[in-house]
Design a protein around this motif. Structure first.
Motif, PDB file in Angstrom:
ATOM      1  N   PRO A 152       0.831  -1.206   0.000  1.00 59.53           N
ATOM      2  CA  PRO A 152       0.000   0.000   0.000  1.00 59.53           C
ATOM      3  C   PRO A 152       0.871   1.263   0.000  1.00 59.53           C
ATOM      4  CG  PRO A 152      -0.685  -1.556   1.716  1.00 59.53           C
ATOM      5  CD  PRO A 152       0.622  -2.048   1.178  1.00 59.53           C
ATOM      6  N   PRO A 153       0.548   2.218  -0.851  1.00 60.82           N
ATOM      7  CA  PRO A 153       1.343   3.453  -0.905  1.00 60.82           C
ATOM      8  C   PRO A 153       1.479   4.145   0.448  1.00 60.82           C
ATOM      9  CG  PRO A 153      -0.081   3.326  -2.811  1.00 60.82           C
ATOM     10  CD  PRO A 153      -0.463   2.187  -1.906  1.00 60.82           C
ATOM     11  N   GLU A 154       0.438   4.072   1.287  1.00 59.64           N
ATOM     12  CA  GLU A 154       0.540   4.728   2.596  1.00 59.64           C
ATOM     13  C   GLU A 154       1.609   4.075   3.478  1.00 59.64           C
ATOM     14  OE1 GLU A 154      -3.060   2.070   2.304  1.00 59.64           O
ATOM     15  OE2 GLU A 154      -2.401   3.814   1.188  1.00 59.64           O
ATOM     16  N   ARG A 155       1.841   2.779   3.300  1.00 59.30           N
ATOM     17  CA  ARG A 155       2.922   2.105   4.044  1.00 59.30           C
ATOM     18  C   ARG A 155       4.285   2.551   3.529  1.00 59.30           C
ATOM     19  NH1 ARG A 155       1.649  -1.613   8.189  1.00 59.30           N
ATOM     20  NH2 ARG A 155       3.900  -1.673   8.146  1.00 59.30           N
ATOM     21  N   ILE A 156       4.388   2.765   2.229  1.00 58.99           N
ATOM     22  CA  ILE A 156       5.639   3.260   1.644  1.00 58.99           C
ATOM     23  C   ILE A 156       5.919   4.665   2.162  1.00 58.99           C
ATOM     24  CG2 ILE A 156       6.753   3.926  -0.528  1.00 58.99           C
ATOM     25  CD1 ILE A 156       5.181   1.531  -1.803  1.00 58.99           C
ATOM     26  N   ILE A 157       4.899   5.508   2.191  1.00 62.91           N
ATOM     27  CA  ILE A 157       5.052   6.869   2.726  1.00 62.91           C
ATOM     28  C   ILE A 157       5.522   6.816   4.176  1.00 62.91           C
ATOM     29  CG2 ILE A 157       3.768   8.942   3.421  1.00 62.91           C
ATOM     30  CD1 ILE A 157       2.038   8.470   0.851  1.00 62.91           C
ATOM     31  N   GLU A 158       4.942   5.926   4.954  1.00 61.59           N
ATOM     32  CA  GLU A 158       5.333   5.771   6.359  1.00 61.59           C
ATOM     33  C   GLU A 158       6.821   5.425   6.477  1.00 61.59           C
ATOM     34  OE1 GLU A 158       4.511   2.104   9.190  1.00 61.59           O
ATOM     35  OE2 GLU A 158       2.696   3.332   8.923  1.00 61.59           O
ATOM     36  N   ARG A 159       7.306   4.504   5.639  1.00 52.50           N
ATOM     37  CA  ARG A 159       8.720   4.106   5.680  1.00 52.50           C
ATOM     38  C   ARG A 159       9.630   5.256   5.235  1.00 52.50           C
ATOM     39  NH1 ARG A 159       8.153   0.577   9.273  1.00 52.50           N
ATOM     40  NH2 ARG A 159       7.125  -1.300   8.625  1.00 52.50           N
ATOM     41  N   ILE A 160       9.206   5.996   4.236  1.00 51.60           N
ATOM     42  CA  ILE A 160      10.005   7.148   3.797  1.00 51.60           C
ATOM     43  C   ILE A 160      10.153   8.134   4.950  1.00 51.60           C
ATOM     44  CG2 ILE A 160       9.987   9.196   2.302  1.00 51.60           C
ATOM     45  CD1 ILE A 160       8.782   7.370   0.093  1.00 51.60           C
ATOM     46  N   ARG A 161       9.093   8.318   5.708  1.00 50.10           N
ATOM     47  CA  ARG A 161       9.108   9.284   6.813  1.00 50.10           C
ATOM     48  C   ARG A 161       9.957   8.834   7.995  1.00 50.10           C
ATOM     49  NH1 ARG A 161       2.666  10.789   6.941  1.00 50.10           N
ATOM     50  NH2 ARG A 161       2.725  12.162   5.136  1.00 50.10           N
ATOM     51  N   ILE A 162       9.961   7.524   8.326  1.00 48.39           N
ATOM     52  CA  ILE A 162      10.593   7.105   9.578  1.00 48.39           C
ATOM     53  C   ILE A 162      11.937   6.403   9.433  1.00 48.39           C
ATOM     54  CG2 ILE A 162       8.377   6.927  10.758  1.00 48.39           C
ATOM     55  CD1 ILE A 162       8.666   3.858  10.579  1.00 48.39           C
ATOM     56  N   ASN A 163      12.232   5.834   8.273  1.00 49.23           N
ATOM     57  CA  ASN A 163      13.466   5.057   8.147  1.00 49.23           C
ATOM     58  C   ASN A 163      14.584   5.928   7.583  1.00 49.23           C
ATOM     59  OD1 ASN A 163      15.474   3.201   7.911  1.00 49.23           O
ATOM     60  ND2 ASN A 163      14.314   1.764   6.653  1.00 49.23           N
ATOM     61  N   HIS A 164      15.321   6.578   8.471  1.00 50.67           N
ATOM     62  CA  HIS A 164      16.359   7.508   8.032  1.00 50.67           C
ATOM     63  C   HIS A 164      17.681   6.832   7.705  1.00 50.67           C
ATOM     64  CE1 HIS A 164      13.617  10.736   8.853  1.00 50.67           C
ATOM     65  NE2 HIS A 164      13.399  10.239  10.053  1.00 50.67           N
ATOM     66  N   SER A 165      17.792   5.524   7.980  1.00 53.32           N
ATOM     67  CA  SER A 165      19.013   4.829   7.590  1.00 53.32           C
ATOM     68  C   SER A 165      18.915   4.340   6.142  1.00 53.32           C
ATOM     69  CB  SER A 165      19.316   3.659   8.530  1.00 53.32           C
ATOM     70  OG  SER A 165      18.347   2.651   8.392  1.00 53.32           O
ATOM     71  N   GLU A 166      17.714   4.349   5.576  1.00 54.41           N
ATOM     72  CA  GLU A 166      17.533   3.890   4.201  1.00 54.41           C
ATOM     73  C   GLU A 166      17.542   5.063   3.227  1.00 54.41           C
ATOM     74  OE1 GLU A 166      14.845   0.635   1.975  1.00 54.41           O
ATOM     75  OE2 GLU A 166      13.679   2.133   3.066  1.00 54.41           O
ATOM     76  N   ILE A 167      18.216   4.837   2.118  1.00 53.93           N
ATOM     77  CA  ILE A 167      18.207   5.794   1.006  1.00 53.93           C
ATOM     78  C   ILE A 167      17.412   5.131  -0.109  1.00 53.93           C
ATOM     79  CG2 ILE A 167      19.601   6.990  -0.721  1.00 53.93           C
ATOM     80  CD1 ILE A 167      21.952   6.727   1.340  1.00 53.93           C
ATOM     81  N   ILE A 168      16.411   5.823  -0.612  1.00 55.81           N
ATOM     82  CA  ILE A 168      15.612   5.317  -1.724  1.00 55.81           C
ATOM     83  C   ILE A 168      15.816   6.264  -2.900  1.00 55.81           C
ATOM     84  CG2 ILE A 168      13.332   4.647  -2.557  1.00 55.81           C
ATOM     85  CD1 ILE A 168      12.487   4.528   0.449  1.00 55.81           C
ATOM     86  N   ALA A 169      16.348   5.720  -3.981  1.00 51.58           N
ATOM     87  CA  ALA A 169      16.569   6.505  -5.186  1.00 51.58           C
ATOM     88  C   ALA A 169      15.587   6.059  -6.258  1.00 51.58           C
ATOM     89  CB  ALA A 169      17.996   6.303  -5.688  1.00 51.58           C
ATOM     90  N   VAL A 170      15.128   6.990  -7.063  1.00 49.71           N
ATOM     91  CA  VAL A 170      14.282   6.661  -8.207  1.00 49.71           C
ATOM     92  C   VAL A 170      14.944   7.174  -9.478  1.00 49.71           C
ATOM     93  CG1 VAL A 170      12.104   6.566  -6.931  1.00 49.71           C
ATOM     94  CG2 VAL A 170      12.842   8.728  -7.932  1.00 49.71           C
ATOM     95  N   ALA A 171      14.692   6.435 -10.545  1.00 48.92           N
ATOM     96  CA  ALA A 171      15.165   6.827 -11.874  1.00 48.92           C
ATOM     97  C   ALA A 171      13.952   7.277 -12.674  1.00 48.92           C
ATOM     98  CB  ALA A 171      15.845   5.649 -12.562  1.00 48.92           C
ATOM     99  N   GLU A 172      14.056   8.474 -13.215  1.00 44.79           N
ATOM    100  CA  GLU A 172      12.966   9.054 -14.009  1.00 44.79           C
ATOM    101  C   GLU A 172      13.452   9.319 -15.422  1.00 44.79           C
ATOM    102  OE1 GLU A 172      10.320  11.993 -11.172  1.00 44.79           O
ATOM    103  OE2 GLU A 172      11.632  12.854 -12.657  1.00 44.79           O
ATOM    104  N   ILE A 173      12.599   9.000 -16.382  1.00 42.03           N
ATOM    105  CA  ILE A 173      12.836   9.414 -17.762  1.00 42.03           C
ATOM    106  C   ILE A 173      11.626  10.215 -18.183  1.00 42.03           C
ATOM    107  CG2 ILE A 173      13.121   8.682 -20.154  1.00 42.03           C
ATOM    108  CD1 ILE A 173      14.659   6.275 -19.163  1.00 42.03           C
ATOM    109  N   ARG A 174      11.863  11.483 -18.494  1.00 42.85           N
ATOM    110  CA  ARG A 174      10.793  12.405 -18.889  1.00 42.85           C
ATOM    111  C   ARG A 174       9.611  12.351 -17.920  1.00 42.85           C
ATOM    112  NH1 ARG A 174      10.712   9.589 -23.416  1.00 42.85           N
ATOM    113  NH2 ARG A 174      12.755   9.657 -24.345  1.00 42.85           N
TER     114      ARG A 174
END
Length: 146
Positions: free
Chosen positions: A32-54
């Motif tokens: 669920p996207p809300e669980r992903i948002i929760e992890r982005i907010r609280i897990n400061h030891s993790e780096i999440i990178a995204v690759a975007e094209i246009r």
């Protein structure tokens, strides 16, 4: 390298696309996207990178930095790397790895490791292009009952 490619840190607005890509990568039920948002907010030891094209997210990578009293410096681990099928073989995986490494070095990381499947030849070649070398460590796993 593709001039339309941008690698950046993930943010909360990326949750839906991260959910889609994670399901392609790991299978199973969609996170669920809300669980992903929760992890982005609280897990400061993790780096999440995204690759975007246009403006379209086509891949992601995750890394962690770990501290131990046993070692002078933290070490890093790339825990996930995925590029959707249509975007592969364009240097995106290498660009994500490089981005994660820069961010980990800024945290004081001096050495890195990555675990991938023995038969995942495409991933192994990608990591070897980034100067990772195989070693003789053995992974052991245990799952706790619910």
């Amino acid at each position: 390298m593709n001039p339309d490619l941008m690698i950046r840190l993930a943010n909360e607005t990326d949750a839906e696309e991260l959910s889609r890509l994670n399901q392609e990568f790991n299978g199973g039920e969609k996170r669920p996207p809300e669980r992903i948002i929760e992890r982005i907010r609280i897990n400061h030891s993790e780096i999440i990178a995204v690759a975007e094209i246009r403006g379209k997210i086509v891949g992601f990578g995750c890394a962690q930095s770990f501290y131990s009293f046993c070692y002078e410096f933290p070490y890093g681990e790339i825990t996930e790397l995925y590029v959707e099928e249509a975007a592969r073989r364009k240097g995106i995986g290498i660009a994500i790895i490089s981005f994660l490494e820069v961010n980990l070095r800024e945290r004081g990381v001096k050495s890195m490791k990555v675990l991938t499947g023995r038969r995942n030849n495409a991933a192994i070649k990608t990591y070897e292009r980034c100067d990772y070398v195989k070693d003789d460590e053995q992974l052991l796993k245990k799952r706790f009952a619910d």
